[in-house]
Design an enzyme around this catalytic site. Structure first.
Site, PDB file in Angstrom:
ATOM      1  N   CYS A   1      39.965 -19.183  10.646  1.00  0.00           N
ATOM      2  CA  CYS A   1      38.762 -18.898  11.432  1.00  0.00           C
ATOM      3  C   CYS A   1      38.036 -17.670  10.861  1.00  0.00           C
ATOM      4  CB  CYS A   1      39.100 -18.759  12.907  1.00  0.00           C
ATOM      5  SG  CYS A   1      37.622 -18.860  13.972  1.00  0.00           S
TER       6      CYS A   1
ATOM      7  N   HIS B   1      41.958 -23.217  14.200  1.00  0.00           N
ATOM      8  CA  HIS B   1      43.126 -22.396  14.541  1.00  0.00           C
ATOM      9  C   HIS B   1      44.408 -23.236  14.520  1.00  0.00           C
ATOM     10  CE1 HIS B   1      41.261 -18.553  15.776  1.00  0.00           C
ATOM     11  NE2 HIS B   1      40.246 -19.301  16.153  1.00  0.00           N
TER      12      HIS B   1
ATOM     13  N   GLU C   1      47.391 -22.156  14.265  1.00  0.00           N
ATOM     14  CA  GLU C   1      48.495 -21.382  14.855  1.00  0.00           C
ATOM     15  C   GLU C   1      48.596 -21.550  16.360  1.00  0.00           C
ATOM     16  OE1 GLU C   1      45.074 -18.424  15.431  1.00  0.00           O
ATOM     17  OE2 GLU C   1      45.507 -20.303  14.391  1.00  0.00           O
TER      18      GLU C   1
END
Length: 228
Positions: A88, A166, A168
């Site tokens: 990002c 994202h 994660e």
């Protein structure tokens, strides 16, 4: 292998990405920048992961100082041949540091979103969590790996991999985001935060698997660059 996670907010972590690096035998450390002081030497890492931030790469306010410091640090890591995975804001920082441009996106991209990969074995189509209003015009020589109607969603350059989304992300991340004021952002954009949380919980098993594919792609990109 030593993996260094650079994050910009107390509530952020490498999540599924850090977990996957550890699963592959990496020692994972983290540094909160600029809160923890100057960034460590890139030589302290075999792979760097740069996470998101509320700031824009193009900010001209107080954040400008640390943004420029981090961009110079990324250029140093690039010169040293240290692979970088930008996520990002981290993708946008890598893009700008290596000669690309950051532009305002057509609209704010929020929630679980599909992307259109060149090769789904390299970048799975998703869905991936998104929260951004800027986008990347990648540097010369970059290879576009995924896009959607908002623009570029993933690119590689040398040993580096950058993704606009994202990978994660899990439910704990969403809770921290909501507590940090993101609930109001979703409401303003016409999204139901509680429905988003339910979807996040449902997505977790597959999201973890997709993060594993992405880490494998990042490591393969780094190896190919060394061989060349």
């Amino acid at each position: 292998m030593r993996a260094m996670v650079i994050h910009h907010h107390l509530g952020d972590s490498g999540g599924f990405i850090s977990d996957e690096f550890r699963r592959k035998g990496a020692e994972v450390t983290s540094h909160l920048f600029p809160h923890d002081g100057p960034l460590p030497s890139p030589q302290d890492a075999d792979h760097v992961i740069i996470l998101g931030a509320a700031a824009s790469v193009n900010d001209e306010g107080p954040a400008r100082i640390w943004i420029e410091q981090e961009q110079e640090w990324l250029r140093t890591a690039d010169r040293m041949g240290v692979p970088i995975l930008g996520i990002c804001f981290g993708a946008q920082m890598l893009c700008a540091a290596l000669g690309g441009e950051i532009v305002t996106a057509p609209r704010r991209e929020l929630g679980w979103t599909m992307v259109e990969p060149v090769d789904s074995a390299v970048i799975p189509p998703g869905p991936w969590m998104q929260l951004h209003s800027d986008g990347c015009l990648p540097p010369p020589g970059a290879r576009i790996l995924a896009r959607n109607d908002m623009g570029v969603q993933a690119f590689s350059l040398g040993p580096h991999l950058a993704v606009q989304f994202h990978p994660e992300f899990d439910k704990a991340h969403l809770h921290r985001w909501m507590e940090g004021g993101v609930r109001e952002v979703f409401l303003r954009e016409g999204q139901d935060p509680d429905a988003l949380l339910s979807q996040t919980i449902a997505e977790e098993p597959e999201a973890r698997a997709r993060a594993g594919v992405l880490v494998a792609t990042a490591l393969a990109q780094a190896r190919r660059s060394v061989i060349r």
